[in-house]
Design an enzyme around this catalytic site. Structure first.
Site, PDB file in Angstrom:
ATOM      1  N   SER A 102      52.703  43.246  42.138  1.00 48.63           N
ATOM      2  CA  SER A 102      51.769  43.655  43.543  1.00 48.63           C
ATOM      3  C   SER A 102      52.730  44.543  44.356  1.00 48.63           C
ATOM      4  CB  SER A 102      51.471  42.363  44.318  1.00 48.63           C
ATOM      5  OG  SER A 102      50.545  42.414  45.110  1.00 48.63           O
ATOM      6  N   ASP A 243      49.351  47.133  43.134  1.00 48.83           N
ATOM      7  CA  ASP A 243      48.071  46.728  42.190  1.00 48.83           C
ATOM      8  C   ASP A 243      46.737  46.941  43.083  1.00 48.83           C
ATOM      9  OD1 ASP A 243      48.496  44.380  43.922  1.00 48.83           O
ATOM     10  OD2 ASP A 243      47.866  43.204  42.244  1.00 48.83           O
ATOM     11  N   ASP A 245      45.124  45.568  45.522  1.00 46.07           N
ATOM     12  CA  ASP A 245      44.318  44.578  45.965  1.00 46.07           C
ATOM     13  C   ASP A 245      44.516  44.242  47.499  1.00 46.07           C
ATOM     14  OD1 ASP A 245      46.730  43.212  46.097  1.00 46.07           O
ATOM     15  OD2 ASP A 245      46.392  41.437  44.921  1.00 46.07           O
TER      16      ASP A 245
END
EC number: 5.4.2.10
Length: 445
Positions: A102, A243, A245
Site C-alpha cells: 500500500s 496501490d 485504494d
C-alpha cells in the site's frame, strides 16, 4: 491463537525478512490454494501487484505455490487493489491476490487475499490459512498441476469499470487536473480514465522504477502535488497511494481535502440521490468530530469502527450501508466497489464539481474540522495504559472534554507505540491534554 503471518491488512513486512520471503509466499500460495479448492471445477486464482521491485519475486513464489497444489494462475501485472478485487469477481476466480504494501516504502511488500465475491477474507478464513502455512502441503498429482497465463486486457477492463461509476451525461473537458499516481499501481490506468473522460491531465508519479513507489509522492506526501496545482493553475489535484485504494484531493488553492471531507461530500450527494442506505455513513474512530456534527445536522448517523478499512467494510456489509471510509482516504462505495477505490472516489468528487459550477475550494471543504492532535509515545515494555497515574490522567482528560470533544487512546497493532488523540473546539485544550497524557505515559513506560 497468536497470528504469526496475517496482520491487520493481510501479510506485510520488509522484503526478504519473515514473513515477506519467497519461501513464505510460496507456502501461502499452497495453503490458500488448498483452502479454496472446493468443488470439482478447475480452480483459478488471479494475481495482481503494484510496482515494487520485489513484486516479481513474490509473484513468482505465489505462482509456484498455487500451481503446485493444482490451481490455475491468471497474472494481471500492475493493477490497483480495487481492480484485483473487481476482476476476481468478474472472472469467477476462486481467489484474488494483491501483492502490495500500500502506502509503505518500496522495501516493504505484502499479500492481500480476496474471496470470490471480491471482498477481503474474514479473520476466520485468514486463521484457517495461517494454520496451514506451516503444515506439509497437499501437492497435486503431476497431471493435475496448475497452469499459468498472463492476460493483457486487465487494465482496460478496470478502466471501463471505473468509468461506469461516472455519470454518462457528464464530461471533464472543462477541467485541468493534476494527478499524482505515487509511482504505483495506477500509473497507467488513472491518467487514461481522466483523459478518456475529457480532462486535461498533468501527471506526477507515473515513472515507476521499482524503487520510487510512495517516495515523496502520492497521498501520504502531497506536497509536490500542491505545488504543481498552484504552478499550473489547475482546477483540482488528485493523489493516490501505491496501490490506489486511497485518495487525497487538493483544491485549486493548494489546500488538502482529506478523507473525512470527501466522505462528507459523497454522503451528502448520495443522500440526495437516495443512495445512502439507512441514512448512515461508516467511518473509524479517527474521523473528525466535525464530520459527525455535520452529518448529524443532515439526519445522517455516523457509525464508527476500529481503525482499518477492513472494519469499515465489515460494518457496511453487516448493516447494508453504502458509504464509508477513513480520514486517510480509503473511501468505500458499495454501490460501485467491494473495497476502497481512490479513482472511483475521485470521480464522484469530480462529478459533483462539474455539476456545481463552483471552484473546488468552495465545494470540497464541507465542514469545519475540530482541532485534532495525534501523538505517538514509544514504550519498551509492560502495559503503560494500566499504570495508575496514566489511568488518572485519562480520566481527568475525559472529564475536561465531556460534551465538547473526544479522546482516543490506543496501542498500535504493529509497533510498541501508544497513540494519543484528542479533539475539541479549543486547540489549547487539545494540546494541553495530549501533552499531559503523553508525558504521563513516558514516565510510566
Amino acid at each position: 491463537m497468536s497470528r504469526q503471518y496475517f496482520g491487520t491488512d493481510g501479510i506485510r513486512g520488509c522484503t526478504n525478512k519473515d514473513p515477506m520471503t519467497a519461501d513464505v509466499a510460496m507456502r501461502v500460495g499452497q495453503a490458500a490454494g488448498a483452502y479454496f479448492k472446493r468443488g470439482l471445477h478447475r480452480h483459478r486464482v488471479l494475481i495482481g501487484k503494484d510496482t515494487r521491485l520485489s513484486g516479481y519475486m513474490v509473484e513468482s513464489a505465489l505462482m509456484a505455490g498455487f500451481t503446485s497444489v493444482g490451481m490455475d494462475v491468471v497474472l494481471v501485472g500492475p493493477l490497483p487493489t480495487p481492480g484485483v478485487a473487481l476482476l476476481t469477481r468478474s472472472m469467477r476466480a476462486d481467489l484474488g491476490v494483491m501483492i502490495s504494501a500500500s502506502h509503505n516504502p518500496f522495501s516493504d511488500n505484502g499479500i492481500k487475499l480476496f474471496g470470490p465475491n471480491g471482498y477481503k477474507l474474514s479473520e476466520e478464513e485468514e486463521k484457517a490459512i495461517e494454520e496451514a502455512i506451516d503444515q506439509p502441503p497437499l501437492l497435486a498429482a503431476p497431471a493435475d498441476i496448475g497452469r499459468a497465463r498472463r492476460i493483457d486486457d486487465a487494465q482496460g477492463r478496470y478502466i471501463h469499470a471505473v468509468k461506469s461509476s461516472f455519470p454518462e451525461s457528464l464530461r471533464l473537458d472543462k477541467l485541468r487536473l493534476v494527478l499524482d499516481c505515487a509511482n504505483g499501481a495506477a500509473y497507467q490506468v488513472a491518467p487514461a480514465v481522466l483523459w478518456e473522460l475529457g480532462a486535461e491531465v498533468i501527471t506526477l508519479g507515473v515513472a515507476p522504477n521499482g524503487l520510487n513507489i510512495n517516495d515523496h509522492c502520492g497521498s501520504t506526501d502531497p506536497s509536490a502535488l500542491q505545488k504543481k496545482v498552484l504552478e499550473t493553475r489547475a482546477d483540482l489535484g488528485i493523489a493516490l497511494d501505491g496501490d490506489a485504494d486511497r485518495v487525497i484531493i487538493v483544491d485549486e488553492k493548494g489546500e488538502i481535502v482529506d478523507g473525512d471531507q470527501i466522505m462528507a461530500l459523497i454522503a451528502t450527494s448520495a443522500q440526495k440521490r437516495n443512495l445512502l442506505k439507512g441514512n448512515t455513513t461508516v467511518a473509524t474512530v479517527m474521523s473528525n468530530l466535525g464530520l459527525e456534527r455535520y452529518l448529524s445536522k443532515l439526519g445522517i448517523q455516523l457509525l464508527r469502527t476500529q481503525v482499518g478499512d477492513r472494519h469499515v467494510v465489515e460494518a457496511m456489509r453487516a448493516g447494508g450501508y453504502t458509504v464509508g471510509g477513513e480520514q486517510s482516504g480509503h473511501i468505500i462505495l458499495s454501490y460501485h466497489t467491494t473495497t476502497g477505490d481512490g479513482l472511483v472516489a475521485a470521480l464522484q468528487v469530480l462529478a459533483d464539481l462539474v455539476q456545481s459550477d463552483k471552484k473546488a475550494s468552495e465545494l470540497l471543504h464541507v465542514f469545519d474540522p475540530f482541532p485534532q492532535l495525534l501523538k505517538n509515545v514509544r514504550y519498551s515494555s509492560g502495559q503503560p495504559l494500566e499504570d495508575e497515574s496514566v489511568c488518572e490522567a485519562i480520566s481527568e482528560a475525559e472529564e475536561s472534554l465531556k460534551g465538547k470533544g473526544r479522546l482516543l487512546i490506543r496501542k498500535s497493532g504493529t509497533e510498541p507505540l501508544i497513540r494519543v488523540m484528542a479533539e475539541a473546539e479549543d486547540p489549547d485544550l487539545v494540546h494541553q491534554i495530549v501533552d499531559h497524557i503523553c508525558e504521563t505515559v513516558r514516565r510510566a513506560a
